[in-house]
Write a protein that holds these residues in place. Structure first.
Motif, PDB file in Angstrom:
ATOM      1  N   LEU A   1      14.194  -2.689  -2.050  1.00 27.25           N
ATOM      2  CA  LEU A   1      14.833  -2.529  -3.361  1.00 27.25           C
ATOM      3  C   LEU A   1      16.140  -3.309  -3.432  1.00 27.25           C
ATOM      4  CD1 LEU A   1      14.111   1.267  -3.804  1.00 27.25           C
ATOM      5  CD2 LEU A   1      13.129  -0.589  -5.150  1.00 27.25           C
ATOM      6  N   LEU A   2      16.305  -4.270  -2.509  1.00 26.36           N
ATOM      7  CA  LEU A   2      17.549  -5.035  -2.451  1.00 26.36           C
ATOM      8  C   LEU A   2      17.831  -5.759  -3.762  1.00 26.36           C
ATOM      9  CD1 LEU A   2      19.958  -6.322  -0.948  1.00 26.36           C
ATOM     10  CD2 LEU A   2      18.371  -8.125  -0.188  1.00 26.36           C
ATOM     11  N   TYR A   3      16.832  -6.457  -4.301  1.00 28.21           N
ATOM     12  CA  TYR A   3      17.072  -7.251  -5.509  1.00 28.21           C
ATOM     13  C   TYR A   3      17.262  -6.365  -6.738  1.00 28.21           C
ATOM     14  CZ  TYR A   3      15.702 -11.036  -2.446  1.00 28.21           C
ATOM     15  OH  TYR A   3      15.640 -11.914  -1.399  1.00 28.21           O
TER      16      TYR A   3
ATOM     17  N   ASN B   1       9.570   7.959   2.290  1.00 24.63           N
ATOM     18  CA  ASN B   1       9.521   8.833   1.117  1.00 24.63           C
ATOM     19  C   ASN B   1      10.294   8.216  -0.047  1.00 24.63           C
ATOM     20  OD1 ASN B   1       9.040  11.613  -0.148  1.00 24.63           O
ATOM     21  ND2 ASN B   1      11.270  11.453  -0.251  1.00 24.63           N
ATOM     22  N   TYR B   2      11.448   7.623   0.265  1.00 24.09           N
ATOM     23  CA  TYR B   2      12.286   6.993  -0.768  1.00 24.09           C
ATOM     24  C   TYR B   2      11.555   5.827  -1.437  1.00 24.09           C
ATOM     25  CZ  TYR B   2      16.176   4.331  -2.791  1.00 24.09           C
ATOM     26  OH  TYR B   2      16.995   3.634  -3.638  1.00 24.09           O
ATOM     27  N   LEU B   3      10.930   4.963  -0.631  1.00 26.70           N
ATOM     28  CA  LEU B   3      10.202   3.821  -1.180  1.00 26.70           C
ATOM     29  C   LEU B   3       9.066   4.268  -2.091  1.00 26.70           C
ATOM     30  CD1 LEU B   3       9.878   1.274   1.782  1.00 26.70           C
ATOM     31  CD2 LEU B   3      11.293   1.066  -0.269  1.00 26.70           C
TER      32      LEU B   3
ATOM     33  N   ARG C   1       8.713   7.183  -3.628  1.00 20.35           N
ATOM     34  CA  ARG C   1       9.234   7.864  -4.822  1.00 20.35           C
ATOM     35  C   ARG C   1       9.758   6.866  -5.845  1.00 20.35           C
ATOM     36  NH1 ARG C   1      14.372   9.479  -5.510  1.00 20.35           N
ATOM     37  NH2 ARG C   1      14.789   9.442  -3.272  1.00 20.35           N
ATOM     38  N   MET C   2      10.457   5.846  -5.380  1.00 19.67           N
ATOM     39  CA  MET C   2      11.022   4.867  -6.302  1.00 19.67           C
ATOM     40  C   MET C   2       9.935   4.046  -6.993  1.00 19.67           C
ATOM     41  SD  MET C   2      14.298   5.297  -6.434  1.00 19.67           S
ATOM     42  CE  MET C   2      15.274   3.840  -6.818  1.00 19.67           C
ATOM     43  N   HIS C   3       8.861   3.722  -6.278  1.00 21.57           N
ATOM     44  CA  HIS C   3       7.795   2.968  -6.936  1.00 21.57           C
ATOM     45  C   HIS C   3       7.011   3.857  -7.899  1.00 21.57           C
ATOM     46  CE1 HIS C   3       5.529  -0.702  -7.416  1.00 21.57           C
ATOM     47  NE2 HIS C   3       4.424  -0.003  -7.420  1.00 21.57           N
ATOM     48  N   HIS C   4       6.907   5.145  -7.579  1.00 23.14           N
ATOM     49  CA  HIS C   4       6.265   6.060  -8.523  1.00 23.14           C
ATOM     50  C   HIS C   4       7.122   6.215  -9.784  1.00 23.14           C
ATOM     51  CE1 HIS C   4       3.416   6.915  -5.345  1.00 23.14           C
ATOM     52  NE2 HIS C   4       2.723   7.647  -6.192  1.00 23.14           N
ATOM     53  N   ASN C   5       8.448   6.118  -9.642  1.00 25.56           N
ATOM     54  CA  ASN C   5       9.307   6.092 -10.830  1.00 25.56           C
ATOM     55  C   ASN C   5       8.965   4.889 -11.699  1.00 25.56           C
ATOM     56  OD1 ASN C   5      10.692   8.368  -9.983  1.00 25.56           O
ATOM     57  ND2 ASN C   5      12.402   7.226  -9.106  1.00 25.56           N
ATOM     58  N   HIS C   6       8.665   3.774 -11.051  1.00 22.21           N
ATOM     59  CA  HIS C   6       8.300   2.563 -11.789  1.00 22.21           C
ATOM     60  C   HIS C   6       7.008   2.762 -12.566  1.00 22.21           C
ATOM     61  CE1 HIS C   6       7.748  -1.717 -12.660  1.00 22.21           C
ATOM     62  NE2 HIS C   6       6.505  -1.579 -12.236  1.00 22.21           N
TER      63      HIS C   6
ATOM     64  N   LEU D   1       0.833  -1.200   0.000  1.00 17.37           N
ATOM     65  CA  LEU D   1       0.000   0.000   0.000  1.00 17.37           C
ATOM     66  C   LEU D   1       0.873   1.257   0.000  1.00 17.37           C
ATOM     67  CD1 LEU D   1      -2.755  -1.079   2.547  1.00 17.37           C
ATOM     68  CD2 LEU D   1      -3.173  -0.406   0.182  1.00 17.37           C
ATOM     69  N   HIS D   2       1.909   1.255   0.843  1.00 16.19           N
ATOM     70  CA  HIS D   2       2.736   2.455   0.945  1.00 16.19           C
ATOM     71  C   HIS D   2       3.494   2.745  -0.344  1.00 16.19           C
ATOM     72  CE1 HIS D   2       5.215   5.624   2.522  1.00 16.19           C
ATOM     73  NE2 HIS D   2       6.267   4.997   2.014  1.00 16.19           N
TER      74      HIS D   2
END
Length: 268
Positions: free
Chosen positions: A235-237, A212-214, A216-221, A195-196
């Motif tokens: 985002l480890l993998y 915020n980082y998580l 933002r990165m998924h919104h980049n996706h 959800l987040h």
């Protein structure tokens, strides 16, 4: 036949499953209370609710959300009636074992979700993205809000939930049944992180910088169908396999790096 049925009945932990359901209801209600008590969470919740209300004005959007609420309920019933009871125990376990089990389940699931997301749902040179048409429904939301985590094709609902529950089931066979607390915390983390990732988030100050980082990165996706960031828990993998997308697109960046390496080799 009777002995097999007796064995199944002995391993069917219906009471532990009821405790697990109760625990999930409790964590859901507690989460809603915490959201109202923490100003940053309250503000984010309002932003996402307001955004959802505008999206729900579109009949096609509202229809998809209603459709997936129905299919989600259909999938949840057999999961908790048939699979979960064989993975749980009420026997006492040390806290460190439960914590370790939580980490193992989430990272085990996330590894296989990464593979499914990258190679089945997106156009890859390996498999060609055979289920891109399924995942394309989810990617209609280029700037998702929190509830867009459930704006997906029903087949993707089944695959995502199925992979998570299969991870718990397989690991319970290898590691032994999981404590109810382990299951509740793991399921809550799985749900809330998903959800987040889709949440419209604005706070970039401590202690919310990683959240915020998580987001933002998924919104980049979501911003483009060729983006990276295929994992969902961490985002480890993506870091390990070179598919982190900081907004420029990992495929574009990888192509530029290959071109630069080729030119350097030619000059050398």
């Amino acid at each position: 036949m009777n002995s097999a049925l007796s064995s199944l009945a002995e391993n069917y932990q219906w009471l532990a499953t009821l405790y697990a359901i109760g625990g999930l209801i409790f964590t859901t209600l507690a989460g809603k209370l915490i959201t109202q008590l923490v100003p940053t969470l309250k503000a984010a919740n309002k932003l996402n609710k307001d955004t959802l209300a505008k999206k729900m004005e579109r009949p096609s959007y509202a229809e998809n959300q209603a459709w997936n609420r129905k299919w989600g309920a259909i999938f949840i019933l057999p999961i908790f009636a048939v699979i979960v009871p064989f993975t749980l125990t009420l026997q006492s376990q040390p806290w460190w074992q439960m914590l370790g089990d939580i980490v193992v389940i989430l990272f085990f699931y996330d590894f296989f979700y990464y593979l499914m997301h990258r190679f089945l749902f997106h156009d890859s040179s390996f498999l060609g993205g055979p289920l891109m048409w399924v995942h394309a429904v989810h990617h209609r939301q280029h700037n998702p809000c929190r509830q867009d985590s459930s704006y997906i094709h029903p087949l993707e609902v089944a695959m995502g939930l199925g992979l998570f529950v299969a991870s718990i089931f397989v690991l319970s066979l290898l590691m032994g049944p999981f404590h109810v607390v382990t299951f509740v915390v793991t399921w809550t983390a799985f749900s809330q992180i998903n959800l987040h990732n889709h949440t419209l988030w604005t706070s970039d100050r401590f202690p919310f910088k990683y959240m915020n980082y998580l987001s933002r990165m998924h919104h980049n996706h979501h911003a483009k169908f060729t983006g990276g960031n295929f994992a969902t828990i961490t985002l480890l993998y993506d870091w390990m396999f070179g598919t982190l997308d900081d907004g420029n697109g990992w495929q574009k960046r990888a192509a530029a790096q290959r071109k630069a390496a080729t030119e350097a080799n030619a000059q050398g």
